[in-house]
Motif scaffolding. Structure first.
Motif, PDB file in Angstrom:
ATOM      1  N   PRO A   1      -0.138   7.968   9.272  1.00 50.94           N
ATOM      2  CA  PRO A   1      -1.013   7.566  10.387  1.00 50.94           C
ATOM      3  C   PRO A   1      -1.274   6.068  10.403  1.00 50.94           C
ATOM      4  O   PRO A   1      -1.205   5.429  11.456  1.00 50.94           O
ATOM      5  CB  PRO A   1      -2.295   8.355  10.117  1.00 50.94           C
ATOM      6  CG  PRO A   1      -1.854   9.530   9.310  1.00 50.94           C
ATOM      7  CD  PRO A   1      -0.727   9.041   8.456  1.00 50.94           C
ATOM      8  N   GLY A   2      -1.537   5.506   9.253  1.00 51.10           N
ATOM      9  CA  GLY A   2      -1.787   4.070   9.190  1.00 51.10           C
ATOM     10  C   GLY A   2      -0.564   3.256   9.561  1.00 51.10           C
ATOM     11  O   GLY A   2      -0.663   2.203  10.188  1.00 51.10           O
TER      12      GLY A   2
ATOM     13  N   GLY B   1       2.160   6.068  -7.067  1.00 54.22           N
ATOM     14  CA  GLY B   1       1.027   6.786  -7.625  1.00 54.22           C
ATOM     15  C   GLY B   1       1.323   8.272  -7.741  1.00 54.22           C
ATOM     16  O   GLY B   1       1.077   8.894  -8.784  1.00 54.22           O
ATOM     17  N   LEU B   2       1.876   8.833  -6.683  1.00 54.21           N
ATOM     18  CA  LEU B   2       2.229  10.255  -6.708  1.00 54.21           C
ATOM     19  C   LEU B   2       3.283  10.524  -7.778  1.00 54.21           C
ATOM     20  O   LEU B   2       3.173  11.489  -8.543  1.00 54.21           O
ATOM     21  CB  LEU B   2       2.779  10.675  -5.345  1.00 54.21           C
ATOM     22  CG  LEU B   2       1.749  10.853  -4.242  1.00 54.21           C
ATOM     23  CD1 LEU B   2       2.433  11.143  -2.919  1.00 54.21           C
ATOM     24  CD2 LEU B   2       0.804  11.987  -4.605  1.00 54.21           C
TER      25      LEU B   2
ATOM     26  N   ALA C   1       1.037  12.455   4.780  1.00 54.75           N
ATOM     27  CA  ALA C   1      -0.300  12.646   5.349  1.00 54.75           C
ATOM     28  C   ALA C   1      -1.176  11.428   5.068  1.00 54.75           C
ATOM     29  O   ALA C   1      -1.982  11.023   5.897  1.00 54.75           O
ATOM     30  CB  ALA C   1      -0.936  13.902   4.766  1.00 54.75           C
ATOM     31  N   ALA C   2      -0.971  10.834   3.896  1.00 56.27           N
ATOM     32  CA  ALA C   2      -1.843   9.721   3.511  1.00 56.27           C
ATOM     33  C   ALA C   2      -1.502   8.445   4.263  1.00 56.27           C
ATOM     34  O   ALA C   2      -2.397   7.730   4.717  1.00 56.27           O
ATOM     35  CB  ALA C   2      -1.753   9.492   1.999  1.00 56.27           C
TER      36      ALA C   2
ATOM     37  N   GLY D   1       2.531   1.646  -3.282  1.00 54.93           N
ATOM     38  CA  GLY D   1       1.522   2.016  -4.260  1.00 54.93           C
ATOM     39  C   GLY D   1       1.197   3.498  -4.181  1.00 54.93           C
ATOM     40  O   GLY D   1       1.089   4.172  -5.210  1.00 54.93           O
ATOM     41  N   ALA D   2       1.057   3.999  -2.985  1.00 54.27           N
ATOM     42  CA  ALA D   2       0.757   5.413  -2.804  1.00 54.27           C
ATOM     43  C   ALA D   2       1.891   6.279  -3.346  1.00 54.27           C
ATOM     44  O   ALA D   2       1.657   7.250  -4.081  1.00 54.27           O
ATOM     45  CB  ALA D   2       0.526   5.707  -1.318  1.00 54.27           C
TER      46      ALA D   2
ATOM     47  N   LEU E   1       4.412  17.086  -2.562  1.00 54.77           N
ATOM     48  CA  LEU E   1       4.192  15.665  -2.809  1.00 54.77           C
ATOM     49  C   LEU E   1       4.600  14.853  -1.578  1.00 54.77           C
ATOM     50  O   LEU E   1       3.883  13.939  -1.150  1.00 54.77           O
ATOM     51  CB  LEU E   1       4.994  15.211  -4.031  1.00 54.77           C
ATOM     52  CG  LEU E   1       4.531  15.780  -5.368  1.00 54.77           C
ATOM     53  CD1 LEU E   1       5.508  15.418  -6.481  1.00 54.77           C
ATOM     54  CD2 LEU E   1       3.137  15.263  -5.703  1.00 54.77           C
TER      55      LEU E   1
ATOM     56  N   ALA F   1       1.984  15.220   1.036  1.00 53.48           N
ATOM     57  CA  ALA F   1       0.782  14.450   0.725  1.00 53.48           C
ATOM     58  C   ALA F   1       1.007  12.969   1.018  1.00 53.48           C
ATOM     59  O   ALA F   1       0.142  12.289   1.580  1.00 53.48           O
ATOM     60  CB  ALA F   1       0.410  14.647  -0.740  1.00 53.48           C
ATOM     61  N   PHE F   2       2.192  12.494   0.631  1.00 52.63           N
ATOM     62  CA  PHE F   2       2.530  11.089   0.872  1.00 52.63           C
ATOM     63  C   PHE F   2       2.475  10.765   2.358  1.00 52.63           C
ATOM     64  O   PHE F   2       1.817   9.812   2.785  1.00 52.63           O
ATOM     65  CB  PHE F   2       3.922  10.813   0.302  1.00 52.63           C
ATOM     66  CG  PHE F   2       4.462   9.461   0.611  1.00 52.63           C
ATOM     67  CD1 PHE F   2       3.771   8.316   0.251  1.00 52.63           C
ATOM     68  CD2 PHE F   2       5.689   9.335   1.257  1.00 52.63           C
ATOM     69  CE1 PHE F   2       4.290   7.058   0.529  1.00 52.63           C
ATOM     70  CE2 PHE F   2       6.215   8.084   1.540  1.00 52.63           C
ATOM     71  CZ  PHE F   2       5.505   6.956   1.178  1.00 52.63           C
TER      72      PHE F   2
ATOM     73  N   ALA G   1       2.425  19.989  -8.348  1.00 50.64           N
ATOM     74  CA  ALA G   1       2.885  20.172  -6.971  1.00 50.64           C
ATOM     75  C   ALA G   1       4.407  20.065  -6.885  1.00 50.64           C
ATOM     76  O   ALA G   1       5.041  19.392  -7.699  1.00 50.64           O
ATOM     77  CB  ALA G   1       2.231  19.132  -6.068  1.00 50.64           C
TER      78      ALA G   1
ATOM     79  N   ALA H   1       1.703  10.365 -11.159  1.00 54.92           N
ATOM     80  CA  ALA H   1       0.836  11.523 -11.393  1.00 54.92           C
ATOM     81  C   ALA H   1       1.676  12.741 -11.779  1.00 54.92           C
ATOM     82  O   ALA H   1       1.328  13.484 -12.699  1.00 54.92           O
ATOM     83  CB  ALA H   1       0.014  11.819 -10.139  1.00 54.92           C
TER      84      ALA H   1
ATOM     85  N   CYS I   1       0.823  -1.208   0.000  1.00 54.17           N
ATOM     86  CA  CYS I   1       0.000   0.000   0.000  1.00 54.17           C
ATOM     87  C   CYS I   1       0.854   1.254   0.000  1.00 54.17           C
ATOM     88  O   CYS I   1       0.603   2.204  -0.756  1.00 54.17           O
ATOM     89  CB  CYS I   1      -0.935   0.002   1.212  1.00 54.17           C
ATOM     90  SG  CYS I   1      -2.283  -1.174   1.095  1.00 54.17           S
TER      91      CYS I   1
END
Lengths: 184, 184
Positions: A175-176, A148-149, A171-172, A144-145, A165, A168-169, A160, A152, A141
DNA sequence: TTCGTAACCGAACAGGTTGTTCGGAATCGG
DNA sequence: CCGATTCCGAACAACCTGTTCGGTTACGAA
């Protein structure tokens, strides 16, 4: 420098020609005939150095060495690779756009994915995560994130900055990820 | 049913042949000549129905309709699409493996990515997120994580069940996403 | 500078793929 | 049953690939 000057010249010509042509037509559409015409190199010469179009593509991989693990610094900050890598990507804009974008034909993307996956996995283990199937899925995951960035940006879907970037990475996924790490 | 029976038969034969051949050799290696041989269809017939190898590939996309938005149910649970989609993927194992894996050649993957991105974006907006560039980047990360899991499963890198994949997905990205949503 | 060697050129070739054409045969729906 | 649609399949030009080979050029070591 190693080897004959002619060899270096030829190989460089061909590699640069591929990058230029990918940017113009996309990897799929580039033919060996295109390559040798653009590089101004004899046909037999090409096959003396490379076996394939893809061989040239992968030979460019050394230039993408920034995908390599930076010696894991202090355990303070997770995903230490992220920002430096994104900045380096912006510097090598042309090359990265050619090799890593949708037009750049999978193999390089796949290779980068594996490289970063190892990076992330090691980092999480070093931070105290337990090796398990669930951790591997988490790594998938996270990678992948990130990819993905990267994709993009490479494909021009965002303007950005590397710092944005990176933010954003984090932040996404941070936490998890923190949830599976022991308290510091 | 619409149209001539011969037409339906021919198109079905060709589409099934492509899936079979992708599973055997990978998308790249499949030639039109292979296709018409396997489908037992005349060459001119093929070009009467499709323009391309890729045209056949994309024509299979209708069968992947489960990538379509389910009418957003209660706002209770984020990423409502995830588990049903993963389960449906396991049922259509053969087809999905052929079209969506690394061997299945980018375009379908790209299409799925866009579809899911819209899904995620709408869901986040419905949940109260503010439209912004940062949100778009978050969506990219979430979709990247999901597609990463999908690809890992399709390429046989994991044997996890749909429920486990769904759990991994949520564990990875939900905490980060909750942070940008208003309190319920 | 000289000289042997390694690299390059480029034309030619066989093999394979693509996309089109066309007359005749087979199959469909009404 | 019959007209219309579809299919067949062979043939075709155009392109791309990967290899071969004799002749030319450029390198770098002595």
């Amino acid at each position: 420098m190693s080897g004959d000057r002619r060899v270096r010249r030829t190989r460089r010509m061909i590699r640069e020609a591929l990058v230029a042509l990918i940017l113009e037509k996309g990897y799929e559409a580039v033919t060996v005939t295109d390559l040798i015409a653009r590089a101004d190199v004899g046909r037999s010469t090409f096959y003396a150095h490379f076996t394939d179009k893809q061989d040239v593509l992968l030979s460019n991989l050394d230039e993408l060495a920034f995908l390599r693990p930076a010696p894991a610094g202090g355990p303070g900050r997770l995903f230490a690779f992220s920002l430096p890598m994104l900045e380096h990507v912006r510097e090598q804009e042309r090359l990265v756009r050619a090799l890593l974008g949708r037009r750049g034909g999978g193999p390089v993307h796949a290779h980068g994915e594996r490289l970063i996956a190892d990076l992330v996995r090691d980092e999480l283990l070093a931070a105290g995560a337990r090796a398990s199937a669930a951790l591997d899925l988490l790594v998938v995951c996270v990678v992948g994130a990130f990819m993905g960035l990267l994709r993009a940006w490479v494909d021009g879907e965002t303007t950005a900055s590397p710092a944005e970037l990176d933010a954003a990475f984090r932040a996404a996924v941070e936490p998890g990820v923190r949830a599976v790490l022991p308290r510091p």
